[in-house]
Structure formats: C-alpha cells, structure tokens
Design an enzyme around this catalytic site. Sequence first.
Site, PDB file in Angstrom:
ATOM      1  N   HIS A  99       0.883  -1.278   0.511  1.00  0.00           N
ATOM      2  CA  HIS A  99      -0.227   0.148  -0.515  1.00  0.00           C
ATOM      3  C   HIS A  99       0.687   1.496  -0.354  1.00  0.00           C
ATOM      4  O   HIS A  99       1.865   1.337   0.581  1.00  0.00           O
ATOM      5  CB  HIS A  99      -1.040  -0.251   1.951  1.00  0.00           C
ATOM      6  CG  HIS A  99      -1.394  -1.325   1.579  1.00  0.00           C
ATOM      7  ND1 HIS A  99      -0.702  -1.996   2.425  1.00  0.00           N
ATOM      8  CD2 HIS A  99      -3.171  -0.824   1.417  1.00  0.00           C
ATOM      9  CE1 HIS A  99      -1.976  -2.332   2.065  1.00  0.00           C
ATOM     10  NE2 HIS A  99      -2.974  -2.405   1.981  1.00  0.00           N
ATOM     11  N   ASP A 102       2.875   2.370   3.287  1.00  0.00           N
ATOM     12  CA  ASP A 102       3.779   1.221   3.708  1.00  0.00           C
ATOM     13  C   ASP A 102       4.848   1.723   3.146  1.00  0.00           C
ATOM     14  O   ASP A 102       6.047   1.313   4.041  1.00  0.00           O
ATOM     15  CB  ASP A 102       3.380  -0.616   3.304  1.00  0.00           C
ATOM     16  CG  ASP A 102       2.100  -0.715   3.304  1.00  0.00           C
ATOM     17  OD1 ASP A 102       1.463  -0.360   4.610  1.00  0.00           O
ATOM     18  OD2 ASP A 102       1.555  -1.808   2.209  1.00  0.00           O
ATOM     19  N   GLU A 230     -11.181  -7.711  -2.809  1.00  0.00           N
ATOM     20  CA  GLU A 230     -10.729  -8.033  -2.094  1.00  0.00           C
ATOM     21  C   GLU A 230     -12.315  -8.458  -1.331  1.00  0.00           C
ATOM     22  O   GLU A 230     -12.191  -6.887  -0.500  1.00  0.00           O
ATOM     23  CB  GLU A 230      -9.466  -8.159  -1.537  1.00  0.00           C
ATOM     24  CG  GLU A 230      -8.785  -8.841  -0.374  1.00  0.00           C
ATOM     25  CD  GLU A 230      -7.770  -8.683   0.356  1.00  0.00           C
ATOM     26  OE1 GLU A 230      -6.995  -8.259  -0.395  1.00  0.00           O
ATOM     27  OE2 GLU A 230      -7.737  -8.944   1.306  1.00  0.00           O
ATOM     28  N   GLU A 266      -8.908 -13.835   0.342  1.00  0.00           N
ATOM     29  CA  GLU A 266      -7.770 -14.167   1.117  1.00  0.00           C
ATOM     30  C   GLU A 266      -8.649 -15.422   2.197  1.00  0.00           C
ATOM     31  O   GLU A 266      -9.725 -14.872   2.471  1.00  0.00           O
ATOM     32  CB  GLU A 266      -8.562 -12.881   2.562  1.00  0.00           C
ATOM     33  CG  GLU A 266      -7.555 -12.914   3.007  1.00  0.00           C
ATOM     34  CD  GLU A 266      -6.451 -11.824   3.800  1.00  0.00           C
ATOM     35  OE1 GLU A 266      -6.416 -10.529   2.338  1.00  0.00           O
ATOM     36  OE2 GLU A 266      -6.090 -11.552   5.200  1.00  0.00           O
ATOM     37  N   ASP A 307      -5.184 -13.064  10.636  1.00  0.00           N
ATOM     38  CA  ASP A 307      -3.288 -12.995   9.345  1.00  0.00           C
ATOM     39  C   ASP A 307      -2.390 -13.607   9.974  1.00  0.00           C
ATOM     40  O   ASP A 307      -1.151 -13.614  10.330  1.00  0.00           O
ATOM     41  CB  ASP A 307      -3.483 -12.197   9.577  1.00  0.00           C
ATOM     42  CG  ASP A 307      -4.185 -10.865   8.744  1.00  0.00           C
ATOM     43  OD1 ASP A 307      -5.000 -11.368   8.211  1.00  0.00           O
ATOM     44  OD2 ASP A 307      -4.357  -9.848   8.430  1.00  0.00           O
ATOM     45  N   ASP A 337      -0.691 -12.022   3.327  1.00  0.00           N
ATOM     46  CA  ASP A 337      -0.905 -11.435   3.924  1.00  0.00           C
ATOM     47  C   ASP A 337      -1.221 -11.985   5.077  1.00  0.00           C
ATOM     48  O   ASP A 337      -2.339 -12.315   6.087  1.00  0.00           O
ATOM     49  CB  ASP A 337      -2.090 -10.743   3.557  1.00  0.00           C
ATOM     50  CG  ASP A 337      -2.898  -9.896   3.963  1.00  0.00           C
ATOM     51  OD1 ASP A 337      -2.250  -9.309   4.406  1.00  0.00           O
ATOM     52  OD2 ASP A 337      -3.755  -8.874   3.383  1.00  0.00           O
TER      53      ASP A 337
END
Length: 433
Positions: A99, A102, A230, A266, A307, A337
């Site tokens: 992103h 980040d 997503e 995900e 996660d 992720d």
Amino acid sequence: MTDFFKGIPQIRYEGPESANEFAFRHYNPDEVLLGKRMEDHLRFAVAYWHSFAWPGGDPFGGQTLQRPWFGDTMDLARFKADVAFELFDILGAPFYCFHDADVRPEGATFAESLKNLNGIVDYLEAKQAKHKTQLLWGTANMFSHRRWMSGAATNPDPDVYAYAAASVKANMDATHRLGGQNYVLWGGREGYETLLNTDLGAERAHAGRFLQQVVEYKYKIGFKGAILIEPKPQEPSKHQYDYDVATVYGFLKDFGLEGEVKTNIEQGHAILAGHSFEHELALAASLGIFGSIDMNRNDYQSGWDTDQFPNNHAEKALAFYEVLRAGGFTTGGTNFDAKIRRQSLDPEDLVLAHVGGMDTCARALKAAAKLYEADELEAARRARYAGWETPAAKAMLKGSLAEAAARVTAEGLEPEPKSGRQERLENLWNRYI
Ligand code: XUL
Ligand code: CO
C-alpha cells in the site's frame, strides 16, 4: 547491504528430510508439476505492510517490534526498502505487494504525500531493476488515516470521494510504473458502523461509479494488469459492502463490470464470511472472477482476522486444488497477507515465518497436483453429472418448464436416488495429502 538479516543464509531447497530450519523442505522452485515450474504455479509474494510496517500492536497494547527503519522520513523509507529487498532475496520471492502508506511517509498535504510516493517509486523501480523480485500488486491504504473513518468512495462527504479518487489514481500510476500485474481494492471502511446514519443505496451507487471510474482510468493509462476486489464481510467496519465473492459478483453485474474486475480472495476473510477458503475460490472460478490469493489463516478460537502464516498443508491442499481446477494463476499469485505474532521479535522469526508458509503451500500444491493429475476426483465428479450429457437433458434446458414437466409422465420418470459417495471421496483425498 544493511545488517538487519546478518548471518541469515539464502534459503534453498534441501528436500523433505532436511533438518536445517533455514531450508525449504517442499518449495523447490524449478520442480515441474503438471507441466509448470512450482515457482510459476505458486507465484509467492511478500506483503510489505505486515513484514515491514506493522509495529506489533493489538487492541490491548502498542508497539512491540522496534525496527530501525520506523519513522517518518524518506531516508528511513529507503532504508526500509533496502531491508525489504534483502528479505525478498533471502527467500527468492518472485513478487511483493504494497500500500502507499507502507512504503512512503504520510505528508502534511496530499501533494506532499504524492511527492513522497513518487520518490519511493523511483527507488523501488531501481531496486526491481537489480533484483529478481517484481510487483504482484499495489493498492491504496484508504482505511488507516482518520480521513477515511466514514469510508472512502462511500463517504457521505464528496470531498473524501475526491480524495479517494486522487489516492487510487496515484497508486494505479505507481503500480503501472513498477510493472505491477494487478491493482487491488480492499474496502475496509466501505461499509457502515450503524444503519441509523447510513444511506445504503447512495453509498452503493457511489462505490459502483467509483469502480467504473477505476476501470476507465486503467484503459486511459494502458495498464495491462487486472483490477481485483478483495472481499471481506466485516472488520474494521461492522458491515462491509464487499462481503464475499457472491456479493461482489452481484455488485459487479449491477455496474456492468463482471468482465472487467476479478477478486483477490483471502483465506481469513472467507472464514469470517462463514465460508471455507475453497468455497470462495471455487465460486469465483465458476463465475469467471478468480484472480489472486491472499494467503494466511485465522485462529479458529478467536473469531478475528488474525492473519497468521499458514501451517496446515492438508487444509491448503483443498484451496490449491481449486486453483488448479481454475486453470492456475494468470496475473495473480499467492500473497502472504500474514504477520508474525507480536512476541516474534527476531529477524529470524520474519524469515522462518515465510519459509514455513512457502513450504506449507508447496506441500499443499504437490498433493493437489498429484490428485488432479490422477483425475480420480474429477472422474467421480464427471460421473455424477453424466446424465446432463444426454440430448434429452440438454433439450430440457432450452425448453419450457411445462416441456420438462411433460417428460415425467411421458417417460414414466421415477428417479432413483444415488449415493453422493462423500466418505469414499474423503478417503480418496486423504490418500493424496
Ligand atoms: C485486510 C487485508 C488488507 C488487504 C489490502 O484484512 O486483507 O491487507 O489485503 O488492503
Ligand atoms: Co488481504
């Protein structure tokens, strides 16, 4: 070279019997399965946010990870990129994902944030030119900063919609420049906290038009990658509009985008939506919107999106079997992720988390490929639906309800139920994992 991973060797394949923790036991990039190299099947990506930006907080406590690159300067952002590419090299990872938030410091204004992003994109571009690792996808973080608290494209304030447009445009430009293979939209704040203050119809209409504008912009700049949504049902919002694959498909159909946008599925989000990972993958493939995977696992007791790195190959084999049935990845891949636990302080922990995750997926893929190649499960599935190959059955789908009904008396149909053979198929499955 930084000294963050000092003393940690490049991870190489040593085979299932190896006791070296800094080695792959199953991930052998050049091994060929079903005519394709393992690296090209799996297309692993490292996620910048969990591995390099996350400070280790939880709802009850703050930072536990004290990384020497934490801070808000461009120098530290470049240092972070140096360390990131060192991890990619150690793992031999073909891809990474990020992103904007980040990789660059947030500026005091949009113009300053954009300048920072473009500066870091220059730096990442030079890194990619010298390293194997390339960009799987980029995305805009439109959920952390307080400006996004009531949504991005679905915000009641049109100025925030404009800010979301500027953010996505900037990140699509960055992704395009870096040769990214996909652009992802995850709408963590595209939902609501309470219906009492929410105009559902307006928010959905704005989200639909926004996505059309994203697709229009993709063609304008000549971005050849895929646009991926997503899905996630909730967290951080109480309810999120991109709830699951089925909901996303309905939304895409409504806005004429089902041929333009696919999904990034995900594992943990599928579980939060009350599905299995493999269900979401199989459904997306059957609807023609399977794109990519965010690989992780949740803790089955806590009920949140924890996660964690995957460590159960039997569970993941079901998922990779669906990826194979879907024809494999095209632009997509397997993005970790996933984050280390907040007590996992050492640089080794970050490396070994990925080694374990990559090995788990490779072992799962090997099992899935063996069963897929043997064709036993597919033969059983085909046999179960074989009746639909007859001309009478095919004609029924073209005709009317009354014509279908007429067959019952005309042919004296009294269908005899047949076994679903579930336990036999489960035993078959277990022979391969
Ligand atoms: C949040 C999540 C995000 C997206 C990218 O649950 O999965 O990290 O993958 O914004
Ligand atoms: Co994700």
